[in-house]
Design a protein around this motif. Structure first.
Motif, PDB file in Angstrom:
ATOM      1  N   GLY A  95       0.789  -1.230   0.000  1.00  0.00           N
ATOM      2  CA  GLY A  95       0.000   0.000   0.000  1.00  0.00           C
ATOM      3  C   GLY A  95       0.819   1.277   0.000  1.00  0.00           C
ATOM      4  N   ARG A  96       2.145   1.143  -0.056  1.00  0.00           N
ATOM      5  CA  ARG A  96       2.981   2.350   0.051  1.00  0.00           C
ATOM      6  C   ARG A  96       3.455   2.850  -1.304  1.00  0.00           C
ATOM      7  NH1 ARG A  96       7.108   2.158   4.926  1.00  0.00           N
ATOM      8  NH2 ARG A  96       6.955   4.372   4.459  1.00  0.00           N
ATOM      9  N   ASP A  97       3.811   4.123  -1.338  1.00  0.00           N
ATOM     10  CA  ASP A  97       4.458   4.690  -2.511  1.00  0.00           C
ATOM     11  C   ASP A  97       5.959   4.522  -2.336  1.00  0.00           C
ATOM     12  OD1 ASP A  97       2.089   5.437  -3.653  1.00  0.00           O
ATOM     13  OD2 ASP A  97       2.114   7.444  -2.782  1.00  0.00           O
ATOM     14  N   VAL A  98       6.582   3.855  -3.312  1.00  0.00           N
ATOM     15  CA  VAL A  98       8.011   3.586  -3.237  1.00  0.00           C
ATOM     16  C   VAL A  98       8.724   4.393  -4.320  1.00  0.00           C
ATOM     17  CG1 VAL A  98       9.800   1.788  -3.434  1.00  0.00           C
ATOM     18  CG2 VAL A  98       7.598   1.239  -2.359  1.00  0.00           C
ATOM     19  N   LEU A  99       9.792   5.072  -3.916  1.00  0.00           N
ATOM     20  CA  LEU A  99      10.649   5.761  -4.887  1.00  0.00           C
ATOM     21  C   LEU A  99      11.974   5.022  -4.930  1.00  0.00           C
ATOM     22  CD1 LEU A  99      11.176   8.228  -6.792  1.00  0.00           C
ATOM     23  CD2 LEU A  99      12.144   9.386  -4.789  1.00  0.00           C
ATOM     24  N   LEU A 100      12.217   4.327  -6.044  1.00  0.00           N
ATOM     25  CA  LEU A 100      13.485   3.616  -6.218  1.00  0.00           C
ATOM     26  C   LEU A 100      14.531   4.600  -6.676  1.00  0.00           C
ATOM     27  CD1 LEU A 100      12.506   0.411  -8.249  1.00  0.00           C
ATOM     28  CD2 LEU A 100      12.996   0.608  -5.803  1.00  0.00           C
ATOM     29  N   ILE A 101      15.699   4.542  -6.057  1.00  0.00           N
ATOM     30  CA  ILE A 101      16.789   5.440  -6.444  1.00  0.00           C
ATOM     31  C   ILE A 101      17.980   4.621  -6.905  1.00  0.00           C
ATOM     32  CG2 ILE A 101      18.411   7.199  -5.644  1.00  0.00           C
ATOM     33  CD1 ILE A 101      16.406   8.282  -3.847  1.00  0.00           C
ATOM     34  N   ASP A 102      18.439   4.891  -8.120  1.00  0.00           N
ATOM     35  CA  ASP A 102      19.674   4.245  -8.575  1.00  0.00           C
ATOM     36  C   ASP A 102      20.592   5.286  -9.209  1.00  0.00           C
ATOM     37  OD1 ASP A 102      21.478   2.207  -8.755  1.00  0.00           O
ATOM     38  OD2 ASP A 102      20.363   1.018 -10.196  1.00  0.00           O
ATOM     39  N   ASP A 103      21.863   4.920  -9.308  1.00  0.00           N
ATOM     40  CA  ASP A 103      22.831   5.841  -9.907  1.00  0.00           C
ATOM     41  C   ASP A 103      22.621   5.960 -11.411  1.00  0.00           C
ATOM     42  OD1 ASP A 103      23.627   3.202 -10.249  1.00  0.00           O
ATOM     43  OD2 ASP A 103      25.696   3.494  -9.630  1.00  0.00           O
ATOM     44  N   ILE A 104      22.591   4.792 -12.077  1.00  0.00           N
ATOM     45  CA  ILE A 104      22.521   4.797 -13.538  1.00  0.00           C
ATOM     46  C   ILE A 104      21.465   3.815 -14.018  1.00  0.00           C
ATOM     47  CG2 ILE A 104      23.798   4.373 -15.679  1.00  0.00           C
ATOM     48  CD1 ILE A 104      26.271   5.087 -14.466  1.00  0.00           C
ATOM     49  N   LEU A 105      20.692   4.234 -14.992  1.00  0.00           N
ATOM     50  CA  LEU A 105      19.812   3.318 -15.711  1.00  0.00           C
ATOM     51  C   LEU A 105      20.537   2.947 -16.999  1.00  0.00           C
ATOM     52  CD1 LEU A 105      17.201   1.893 -16.591  1.00  0.00           C
ATOM     53  CD2 LEU A 105      16.201   4.132 -17.005  1.00  0.00           C
ATOM     54  N   GLU A 106      20.929   1.655 -17.081  1.00  0.00           N
ATOM     55  CA  GLU A 106      21.627   1.220 -18.297  1.00  0.00           C
ATOM     56  C   GLU A 106      20.709   0.261 -19.048  1.00  0.00           C
ATOM     57  OE1 GLU A 106      26.252   0.888 -19.135  1.00  0.00           O
ATOM     58  OE2 GLU A 106      25.490  -0.976 -18.314  1.00  0.00           O
ATOM     59  N   SER A 107      20.886  -1.060 -18.898  1.00  0.00           N
ATOM     60  CA  SER A 107      19.978  -1.990 -19.590  1.00  0.00           C
ATOM     61  C   SER A 107      18.569  -1.891 -19.013  1.00  0.00           C
ATOM     62  CB  SER A 107      20.482  -3.426 -19.459  1.00  0.00           C
ATOM     63  OG  SER A 107      20.315  -3.882 -18.133  1.00  0.00           O
ATOM     64  N   GLY A 108      18.507  -1.528 -17.729  1.00  0.00           N
ATOM     65  CA  GLY A 108      17.209  -1.481 -17.054  1.00  0.00           C
ATOM     66  C   GLY A 108      16.949  -2.725 -16.224  1.00  0.00           C
ATOM     67  N   ASN A 109      17.827  -3.717 -16.301  1.00  0.00           N
ATOM     68  CA  ASN A 109      17.603  -4.980 -15.582  1.00  0.00           C
ATOM     69  C   ASN A 109      17.454  -4.764 -14.077  1.00  0.00           C
ATOM     70  OD1 ASN A 109      17.724  -6.448 -17.931  1.00  0.00           O
ATOM     71  ND2 ASN A 109      19.898  -6.925 -17.737  1.00  0.00           N
ATOM     72  N   THR A 110      18.340  -3.962 -13.491  1.00  0.00           N
ATOM     73  CA  THR A 110      18.316  -3.730 -12.046  1.00  0.00           C
ATOM     74  C   THR A 110      16.989  -3.118 -11.615  1.00  0.00           C
ATOM     75  OG1 THR A 110      20.698  -3.299 -12.144  1.00  0.00           O
ATOM     76  CG2 THR A 110      19.548  -2.588 -10.149  1.00  0.00           C
ATOM     77  N   LEU A 111      16.577  -2.072 -12.335  1.00  0.00           N
ATOM     78  CA  LEU A 111      15.364  -1.369 -11.929  1.00  0.00           C
ATOM     79  C   LEU A 111      14.111  -2.173 -12.237  1.00  0.00           C
ATOM     80  CD1 LEU A 111      16.568   2.201 -12.742  1.00  0.00           C
ATOM     81  CD2 LEU A 111      15.685   1.431 -10.533  1.00  0.00           C
ATOM     82  N   ARG A 112      14.130  -2.915 -13.357  1.00  0.00           N
ATOM     83  CA  ARG A 112      12.963  -3.746 -13.703  1.00  0.00           C
ATOM     84  C   ARG A 112      12.748  -4.811 -12.618  1.00  0.00           C
ATOM     85  NH1 ARG A 112      13.626  -3.598 -19.165  1.00  0.00           N
ATOM     86  NH2 ARG A 112      15.382  -4.981 -18.809  1.00  0.00           N
ATOM     87  N   PHE A 113      13.847  -5.438 -12.211  1.00  0.00           N
ATOM     88  CA  PHE A 113      13.798  -6.487 -11.180  1.00  0.00           C
ATOM     89  C   PHE A 113      13.282  -5.912  -9.854  1.00  0.00           C
ATOM     90  CE2 PHE A 113      15.967  -8.482  -7.551  1.00  0.00           C
ATOM     91  CZ  PHE A 113      15.643  -9.819  -7.723  1.00  0.00           C
TER      92      PHE A 113
END
Ligand code: IMP
Ligand code: MG
Length: 180
Positions: A95-113
């Motif tokens: 039920g929460r709003d999550v803000l994911l923070i990463d240094d770099i978006l490259e292939s997107g695998n890290t953020l997609r996962f």
């Protein structure tokens, strides 16, 4: 050009530019309808960006909870893009709003996962903030909601990002130019 550990580092984004952009990003993030915000910083590369961005979020009127997660690619012999969770959180994200923070978006695998994991656990909404976006390297469907800077196709270091565990301490983002 600063000389660090016998390598020349060319400044790509200065500390001042990053600080200015962080304030803008925080104002932008504060415009979204965020309730019970959980900031989730993806270790290790994003720790400096996350530390600055949460303080900019405070100045923009937000009071996020902060957590850290660590994910890594599997070694050779497994499906590319498959990731493992090295450090999880015990916070309930339902039920929460999550803000994911990463240094770099490259292939997107890290953020997609990581995004899929948070949605699977019942997050109300998952938004993504990255300092740098290498749009030419995206694989598949992934977009960040908040982007600091478009990043040229170079390996960058500093401001939390490393090559072989070095250069995380630099206050700017730079490109390693080789031996000094
Ligand atoms: P992705 O999963 O392919 O999107 O890769 C994103 C991750 O790769 C980031 O969290 C960084 O840790 C790392 N990465 C990608 N490009 C660079 C770079 O130029 N310098 C340092 N780390 C990088
Ligand atoms: Mg990373």
């Amino acid at each position: 050009m600063p000389i660090v550990r016998s390598k020349k580092i060319e400044v790509l984004f200065s500390a001042e530019e990053i600080a200015r952009r962080n304030r803008e990003l925080a104002e932008e993030i504060a415009l979204s309808d965020l309730k019970n915000l959980l900031v989730l910083s993806i270790l290790k590369g994003s720790f400096v960006f996350a530390a600055d961005l949460i303080r900019a979020l405070h100045s923009a009127g937000l009071a996020p909870e902060v957590e850290f997660i660590s994910v890594s690619s599997y070694g050779a012999g497994t499906t590319p893009g498959e990731l493992k969770l090295l450090r999880d959180i015990d916070t309930d994200v339902a039920g929460r709003d999550v803000l994911l923070i990463d240094d770099i978006l490259e292939s997107g695998n890290t953020l997609r996962f990581t995004r899929a994991l948070m949605l699977e656990r019942g997050a109300r909404n998952v938004a993504v903030a990255v300092l740098l976006d290498k749009t030419m390297k995206h694989k598949g469907d992934i977009e960040a909601d908040h982007v600091g800077f478009d990043c040229p196709d170079h390996f960058v270091v500093g401001y939390g990002m490393d090559v072989g565990h070095a250069f995380r301490e630099l206050p700017f983002v730079g490109v390693v130019m080789g031996e000094a």
